[in-house]
Design a protein around this motif. Structure first.
Motif, mmCIF file in Angstrom:
data_model
loop_
_atom_site.group_PDB
_atom_site.id
_atom_site.type_symbol
_atom_site.label_atom_id
_atom_site.label_comp_id
_atom_site.label_asym_id
_atom_site.label_seq_id
_atom_site.Cartn_x
_atom_site.Cartn_y
_atom_site.Cartn_z
ATOM 1 N N ASN A 1 2.475 -16.892 -9.594
ATOM 2 C CA ASN A 1 3.796 -17.256 -9.106
ATOM 3 C C ASN A 1 3.977 -16.689 -7.721
ATOM 4 O OD1 ASN A 1 5.430 -14.871 -8.939
ATOM 5 N ND2 ASN A 1 5.544 -14.848 -11.170
ATOM 6 N N VAL A 2 4.883 -17.313 -6.977
ATOM 7 C CA VAL A 2 4.976 -17.012 -5.561
ATOM 8 C C VAL A 2 5.241 -15.540 -5.305
ATOM 9 C CG1 VAL A 2 6.185 -17.537 -3.435
ATOM 10 C CG2 VAL A 2 5.734 -19.332 -5.066
ATOM 11 N N LEU A 3 6.150 -14.964 -6.086
ATOM 12 C CA LEU A 3 6.498 -13.563 -5.870
ATOM 13 C C LEU A 3 5.262 -12.672 -5.965
ATOM 14 C CD1 LEU A 3 8.765 -11.595 -5.346
ATOM 15 C CD2 LEU A 3 9.135 -11.441 -7.792
ATOM 16 N N GLN A 4 4.449 -12.926 -7.007
ATOM 17 C CA GLN A 4 3.246 -12.130 -7.167
ATOM 18 C C GLN A 4 2.297 -12.286 -5.992
ATOM 19 O OE1 GLN A 4 3.277 -13.104 -11.542
ATOM 20 N NE2 GLN A 4 1.169 -12.552 -11.139
ATOM 21 N N LEU A 5 2.108 -13.531 -5.585
ATOM 22 C CA LEU A 5 1.176 -13.782 -4.491
ATOM 23 C C LEU A 5 1.648 -13.127 -3.196
ATOM 24 C CD1 LEU A 5 0.323 -17.491 -5.228
ATOM 25 C CD2 LEU A 5 -1.155 -15.512 -5.484
ATOM 26 N N ILE A 6 2.951 -13.197 -2.965
ATOM 27 C CA ILE A 6 3.495 -12.549 -1.770
ATOM 28 C C ILE A 6 3.159 -11.066 -1.816
ATOM 29 C CG2 ILE A 6 5.620 -11.831 -0.620
ATOM 30 C CD1 ILE A 6 6.908 -14.378 -1.626
ATOM 31 N N ILE A 7 3.467 -10.456 -2.954
ATOM 32 C CA ILE A 7 3.280 -9.019 -3.061
ATOM 33 C C ILE A 7 1.811 -8.658 -2.913
ATOM 34 C CG2 ILE A 7 3.518 -7.058 -4.626
ATOM 35 C CD1 ILE A 7 6.079 -8.308 -5.637
ATOM 36 N N ILE A 8 0.937 -9.487 -3.491
ATOM 37 C CA ILE A 8 -0.488 -9.183 -3.390
ATOM 38 C C ILE A 8 -0.962 -9.257 -1.944
ATOM 39 C CG2 ILE A 8 -2.775 -10.062 -3.932
ATOM 40 C CD1 ILE A 8 -1.699 -10.671 -6.730
ATOM 41 N N THR A 9 -0.593 -10.306 -1.233
ATOM 42 C CA THR A 9 -1.084 -10.384 0.147
ATOM 43 C C THR A 9 -0.482 -9.269 0.996
ATOM 44 O OG1 THR A 9 0.597 -11.971 0.858
ATOM 45 C CG2 THR A 9 -1.485 -12.868 0.065
ATOM 46 N N ILE A 10 0.727 -8.842 0.675
ATOM 47 C CA ILE A 10 1.290 -7.694 1.390
ATOM 48 C C ILE A 10 0.463 -6.448 1.093
ATOM 49 C CG2 ILE A 10 3.258 -6.118 1.481
ATOM 50 C CD1 ILE A 10 5.038 -8.606 1.085
ATOM 51 N N GLY A 11 0.104 -6.296 -0.183
ATOM 52 C CA GLY A 11 -0.744 -5.165 -0.556
ATOM 53 C C GLY A 11 -2.059 -5.185 0.205
ATOM 54 N N VAL A 12 -2.660 -6.368 0.279
ATOM 55 C CA VAL A 12 -3.934 -6.484 0.991
ATOM 56 C C VAL A 12 -3.752 -6.115 2.453
ATOM 57 C CG1 VAL A 12 -5.706 -8.087 1.755
ATOM 58 C CG2 VAL A 12 -4.810 -8.241 -0.555
ATOM 59 N N SER A 13 -2.640 -6.537 3.012
ATOM 60 C CA SER A 13 -2.416 -6.245 4.421
ATOM 61 C C SER A 13 -2.318 -4.740 4.658
ATOM 62 C CB SER A 13 -1.176 -7.010 4.897
ATOM 63 O OG SER A 13 -0.263 -6.172 5.526
ATOM 64 N N ILE A 14 -1.604 -4.049 3.783
ATOM 65 C CA ILE A 14 -1.480 -2.595 3.956
ATOM 66 C C ILE A 14 -2.819 -1.903 3.735
ATOM 67 C CG2 ILE A 14 -0.418 -0.521 3.013
ATOM 68 C CD1 ILE A 14 1.926 -2.403 2.221
ATOM 69 N N LEU A 15 -3.504 -2.370 2.702
ATOM 70 C CA LEU A 15 -4.809 -1.790 2.392
ATOM 71 C C LEU A 15 -5.738 -1.908 3.597
ATOM 72 C CD1 LEU A 15 -6.079 -0.591 -0.153
ATOM 73 C CD2 LEU A 15 -7.036 -2.821 -0.630
ATOM 74 N N THR A 16 -5.770 -3.090 4.172
ATOM 75 C CA THR A 16 -6.638 -3.318 5.314
ATOM 76 C C THR A 16 -6.225 -2.441 6.486
ATOM 77 O OG1 THR A 16 -6.594 -5.611 4.584
ATOM 78 C CG2 THR A 16 -7.682 -5.143 6.672
ATOM 79 N N ARG A 17 -4.916 -2.425 6.739
ATOM 80 C CA ARG A 17 -4.430 -1.666 7.893
ATOM 81 C C ARG A 17 -4.747 -0.186 7.736
ATOM 82 N NH1 ARG A 17 0.889 -3.333 8.230
ATOM 83 N NH2 ARG A 17 1.689 -1.624 7.005
ATOM 84 N N GLU A 18 -4.467 0.347 6.557
ATOM 85 C CA GLU A 18 -4.679 1.773 6.358
ATOM 86 C C GLU A 18 -6.156 2.121 6.375
ATOM 87 O OE1 GLU A 18 -2.386 4.268 6.188
ATOM 88 O OE2 GLU A 18 -1.052 2.685 6.878
ATOM 89 N N THR A 19 -6.970 1.204 5.845
ATOM 90 C CA THR A 19 -8.404 1.455 5.914
ATOM 91 C C THR A 19 -8.845 1.499 7.373
ATOM 92 O OG1 THR A 19 -8.614 0.242 3.853
ATOM 93 C CG2 THR A 19 -10.638 0.720 5.027
ATOM 94 N N MET A 20 -8.327 0.589 8.156
ATOM 95 C CA MET A 20 -8.689 0.588 9.573
ATOM 96 C C MET A 20 -8.220 1.861 10.247
ATOM 97 S SD MET A 20 -8.359 -3.345 10.842
ATOM 98 C CE MET A 20 -6.640 -3.546 10.541
ATOM 99 N N LYS A 21 -7.070 2.380 9.799
ATOM 100 C CA LYS A 21 -6.587 3.628 10.385
ATOM 101 C C LYS A 21 -7.589 4.747 10.126
ATOM 102 C CE LYS A 21 -3.193 6.374 8.722
ATOM 103 N NZ LYS A 21 -1.830 6.535 8.189
ATOM 104 N N HIS A 22 -8.139 4.743 8.931
ATOM 105 C CA HIS A 22 -9.084 5.805 8.633
ATOM 106 C C HIS A 22 -10.405 5.617 9.349
ATOM 107 C CE1 HIS A 22 -6.237 6.964 5.532
ATOM 108 N NE2 HIS A 22 -6.797 8.148 5.653
#
Ligand SMILES: Nc1ncnc2c1ncn2[C@@H]1O[C@H](COP(=O)(O)OP(=O)(O)OP(=O)(O)O)[C@@H](O)[C@H]1O
Ligand SMILES: [Mg+2]
Lengths: 353, 265, 359
Positions: free
Chosen positions: A148-169
């Motif tokens: 469902n859309v809500l889940q997908l939104i939240i997942i891609t947001i999660g991926v975005s943070i994960l990627t960003r924070e990994t890049m920070k490290h």
């Protein structure tokens, strides 16, 4: 006379900035068309492409970094695979390899210095972003239990943070920039009294090529046509024997690839740091809806338009409010013309998501 | 105030609606007198559901007016239309799947109750009393529809036929003056259809006027007091079931679009 | 039947007391500081749970409302009115007891607006802004709604950074204690840790009761109906946009209330407390708690915030939240901490025991 030159100067720098928004927006559209979702991590694809390009633009003692990277990555890949297999009910070596390569590259990329030719480093950047896009898709969109859309939104947001924070490290909080492709930061060419950096020509040329390339791809290649078919009617396309799932993966790869490319060509002028992704995403999303979600060619125009608009607003309001201006434009469009400047009202009601 | 006084409960006047290139409804006018069951038939795509959506306020007509109880309701939002006493079911059932059957029907009592945010938060005695009353009335409705044993079931887990019935019960729970039923028999078996038919009759006896879109000819013909035929967005004819059945235009419309019904000749 | 509803509440209260007593007996009262903050964050999560889990909407901007509450509270209570003490309005407020004569940490005399009045003001502003934002924004759905609320958060953050009285990148510090009644004040003083823990607990419990009452009422039913099928809810007379709007405003008030109290508790507020990541965090907490499970959200709010404040994951904190968000959405979209999971597990256990006894 000088007034007109100044105006041109604003327009030119706006076009440069707008180009990258256009490409991010096109990235949004490619994925939106094949899945019906907005990939909030799109901005991170751009940053990742730029960062990796920058890193590989250095020369380093390769073997040690690679060996360590392989070891850590394989372990991590195996670990994540176990976690996911448990729920996905089928072992997927492909997924493991994807994960392994992400981590391998992120790990081995940290702390590497020296210089390579920029073109070569972009290739490296692409090589990283491609499997990352594919891996993200495999992991996160395939094994949904109920979409469902809500889940997908939240997942891609999660991926975005994960990627960003990994890049920070991996890269730290510093600001990096790729070398100028031609000359240096102060090299300019004069066109009728307007001084522009040759990098600008690279940027505009690249965006033109991307848009033209996508046009040809969608219009003339079998895969491109299949992707269009899927975006129009997924079920019908599947009945015609099109493998929609593969195409979804492909769309992630494609949008990550052009995002990374854009990140790399604009890096010399705009510089790159790990947290730029979210503002790319906001600007790119604004452009995508300005042009009408799903319409890549309108997005290219809208991107340039927003870039120029933004360039002029910096003449009036402090540049720290630049983003606020863009967000207000976004909100106005969402409220008053959600189908976009070039779209018809009816279309959106038909494409519910 | 414009003149619009008739003895009709619902009065649809010259209503048209377009979707892009499709003219879904064109200049449709008719009236529904209180206390009756009016059937609406017509081939697929005739505009029947669109008509319901217009009455219910999902979107406004491009031209025309809709009067209900001598109010103009054109342009009102769905909830405002519902508050005036029009309830509906949908062609594809739209239950609150994660709620129980009882809760679904209790939502049907929404327009008949009034506790707001403050009353709910403070749990005032009035709010509690009303909540008990809502629950009791919803229980009665469930009994009426023979759904009492499903009261605590999650609506999403029910069989198709039961879902239909719950949606029907939920609409009736609001005790509307006018009830719009969009193909209530679609997908039901013979026994269920028969039960549906008697439920519609029961509802009529409660004093509820019914507007019924249905493809099941024997059901509409038997139960309706009047019938309206739509074809390609236009009103073809309106009249008593007997006359409609014999009308050559109606027969040709149905023959033209559906070869299976050629046995009717 | 009705008494049963209060069992989880009783359990929660006992747990709160047990935790406090254990921690204090162990001489580890410093844990109470983070626990108290966690309770305030749980309050915010409960509000967001109403909006996301019950009304079925999404907000990526609740840190913005948190910020509005905290910043307004901080600005109002840190403004020294002493230079204006002869102005008519100031004299009037002072005469009716709405001003407080205090001392800064350095011992200088200050005159500032009573935190109670500031609280009222902060909440009114929050309500006003939530209404203004909510009316247009809540017409949107899905991605559009997420982006628009995220945009709101960015605007609030940018304004806070750019407008002088808000202290820019440094934020505001020196927020005075908030004397709720004489002798009981919201403050971070070490000797007031236990009392403050219970202040936060009482506020949270009040919030929970409000949320529970709302959820188990005609309004709660309407909200769940909107979540289940918006068009069907409308067809039954539910004014969907108004219900969504009121719930949005209510959840904004919860967030602002948390912000106001935390500003006093920490004596400070800064821009890093209100960036997008914080909004995402609130969403993560609600998701882990199970969206429409108030108790689940309470526990996930306390536990996740506490873990984060203890810096268990150090600089990997954001990664932790991102991962947990992804994992919960992928594998358990209904959350981890649902009361019914406990109930089911207990039921199974009971059934097994019964079988063993019988066989
Ligand atoms: N929301 C909409 N957007 C675009 N077109 C629509 C919409 N609703 C209906 N239509 C079009 O209007 C026409 C009439 O549709 P409608 O659903 O009213 O027919 P119907 O008589 O209910 O048919 P059926 O018996 O199949 O239910 C159709 O061509 C349909 O495609
Ligand atoms: Mg229909």
């Amino acid at each position: 006379m000088t007034g007109i030159v100044t105006i041109f100067q604003y327009i030119i720098s706006g076009l440069a900035q707008g180009s990258i928004y256009a490409v991010v927006a096109i990235g949004f559209n490619i994925i939106y068309n094949s899945t019906g979702i907005i990939n909030f991590a799109q901005g991170e694809f751009v940053v990742l492409g730029a960062m990796v390009s920058i890193t590989f633009s250095a020369i380093f003692p390769l073997w040690a970094a690679i060996a360590m990277g392989i070891a850590v990555a394989s372990l991590y890949g195996a670990l994540v695979e176990i976690v996911f297999v448990k729920y996905a009910r089928a072992f997927s070596p492909l997924r493991a390899i994807c994960l392994a390569s992400i981590v391998f590259i992120l790990v081995s990329a940290s702390g590497l210095f020296s210089f390579l030719h920029p073109v070569l480093s972009i290739l490296f950047g692409l090589a990283v972003a491609l499997p990352f896009g594919a891996g993200g898709e495999f992991l996160l969109l395939r094994f949904q239990k109920e979409q469902n859309v809500l889940q997908l939104i939240i997942i891609t947001i999660g991926v975005s943070i994960l990627t960003r924070e990994t890049m920070k490290h991996v890269w730290g909080k510093d600001v990096f920039a790729l070398r100028y492709f031609t000359g240096t930061a102060i090299t300019t060419i004069s066109v009728g009294g307007v001084y522009i950096s040759p990098q600008l020509l690279w940027v505009l040329g690249t965006v033109t090529l991307v848009v033209a390339g996508l046009y040809l791809f969608y219009k003339y290649t079998l895969v491109g046509k299949a992707m269009r078919a899927v975006s129009l009617d997924r079920k019908a396309a599947q009945l015609c024997g099109i493998n929609a799932r593969l195409l979804v993966t492909l769309s992630f790869i494609l949008s990550a690839a052009i995002g990374a490319l854009a990140g790399a060509v604009t890096s010399p002028q705009t510089s790159t740091d790990y947290k730029m992704g979210s503002s790319f995403a906001i600007n790119g999303f604004t452009v995508a809806i300005l042009g009408g979600l799903g319409n890549s060619f309108a997005a290219a125009l809208a991107g340039l338009l927003l870039g120029v608009l933004e360039s002029f607003t910096t003449a009036i309001v402090p540049s720290s409010y630049k983003e606020v201006v863009v967000i207000i434009i976004m909100l106005l469009i969402l409220f008053f013309k959600p189908s976009g400047l070039f779209g018809k009202r009816e279309e959106r009601t038909l494409k519910e998501f | 105030m414009r003149r619009g006084k008739t003895d009709a409960l619902l009065s649809v006047r010259g209503v048209s609606r377009r979707f892009g290139g499709v003219q879904a409804l064109e200049e449709v006018s008719f009236e529904v007198r209180p206390g009756l069951i009016k059937g609406i038939i017509g081939p697929n795509g005739a505009g029947k559901s669109t008509l319901f959506n217009l009455i219910a306020g999902d979107f406004p007509p491009n031209v025309g007016e809709i009067w209900f109880n001598s109010h103009v309701i054109t342009g009102l939002a769905p909830h405002a239309v519902a508050a005036l006493g029009i309830a509906r079911t949908f062609q594809t059932t739209r239950l609150f799947e994660h709620m129980t059957v009882l809760e679904n029907v209790m939502v049907g009592r929404h327009v008949r109750s009034r506790t707001g945010f403050t009353g709910s938060i403070l749990k005032t005695p009035g709010a509690r009393a009303e909540e008990r009353a809502v629950q009791a009335r919803a229980g009665e409705i469930l009994d009426l529809f023979g759904l009492d044993r499903y009261a605590a079931h999650s609506a999403g887990d029910l069989a198709f036929g039961i879902k239909r019935k719950v949606e029907f019960a939920r609409a009736v729970a609001s005790e509307p003056a006018l009830l719009l039923l969009d193909e209530p028999a679609a997908g039901l078996n013979i026994a269920e259809t028969r039960e549906l038919s008697s439920l519609i009759a029961t509802v009529k006896n409660l004093g509820i006027t019914v507007l019924l879109v249905e493809h099941d000819m024997s059901l509409v013909m038997n139960i309706s007091d009047e019938i309206l035929v739509l074809n390609e967005g236009r009103k073809l004819i309106e009249g008593a079931p007997r006359d409609i059945q014999r009308n050559p235009d109606v027969i040709s419309v149905y023959l033209g679009e559906d070869e299976c019904s050629s046995s009717a000749t | 039947m009705a008494a049963r509803r209060y069992i989880p509440l009783a359990i929660f209260i006992v747990l709160l007391a047990v935790v406090q007593i254990t921690v204090s007996l162990a001489g580890a009262n410093y844990y109470l500081t983070q626990l108290t903050m966690s309770l305030y964050y749980a309050l915010i999560a409960v509000g967001l749970c109403l909006f996301m889990g019950y009304a079925g909407q999404v907000s990526m901007g609740h840190a913005g409302f948190f910020g509005i509450g905290a910043y307004v509270q901080a600005v109002v209570t840190t403004s020294n009115l002493l230079p204006f003490k002869d102005a008519g309005a100031v004299r009037f407020l002072d005469s009716i007891g709405f001003l407080i004569h205090g001392k800064t940490t350095l011992g200088q005399p200050v005159l500032y607006v009573s935190p109670w009045l500031a609280l009222l003001f902060a909440l009114l502003i929050t309500v006003g802004i939530a209404f203004l934002i909510g009316v247009p924004v809540l017409k949107l759905k899905g991605h559009y709604l997420a982006m628009a609320t995220l945009g709101f958060n960015v605007i609030v953050l940018t304004l806070v950074l750019g407008v002088k009285p808000f202290g820019g990148a440094d934020g505001l510090s020196g927020v005075p204690p908030f004397a709720l009644v004489p002798g009981v004040a919201v403050s971070g003083r070490f000797d007031a840790r236990v009392g403050n823990y219970y202040i936060a607990a009482v506020l949270l419990i009040l919030g929970i009761v409000v949320a529970m009452n709302l959820v188990r009422s005609r309004v709660g039913r309407a909200l769940r109906a909107i979540h289940g099928n918006e068009s069907a809810a409308g067809s039954l007379g539910i004014n969907t946009s108004r219900y969504k709007l009121y719930t949005f405003v209510l959840s904004a008030v919860f967030a602002a209330l948390g912000g106001c109290f935390l500003a006093h508790y920490n004596a400070a507020i800064g821009p890093s407390d209100i960036d997008i990541m914080k909004s995402v965090r609130f969403v993560a907490i609600v998701a882990v708690g199970g969206m429409d499970s108030i108790w689940g959200v309470v526990y996930s709010g306390i536990i996740l915030t506490f873990i984060s404040l203890r810096q268990v994951f150090q600089s990997y904190d954001e990664i932790f939240f991102a991962l947990i968000l992804i994992v919960v959405m992928l594998f358990s979209p209904r959350g981890f901490f649902r009361y019914e999971y406990v109930k089911n597990a207990l039921g199974k256990l009971r059934a097994r025991l019964r079988k063993e006894r019988a066989g």
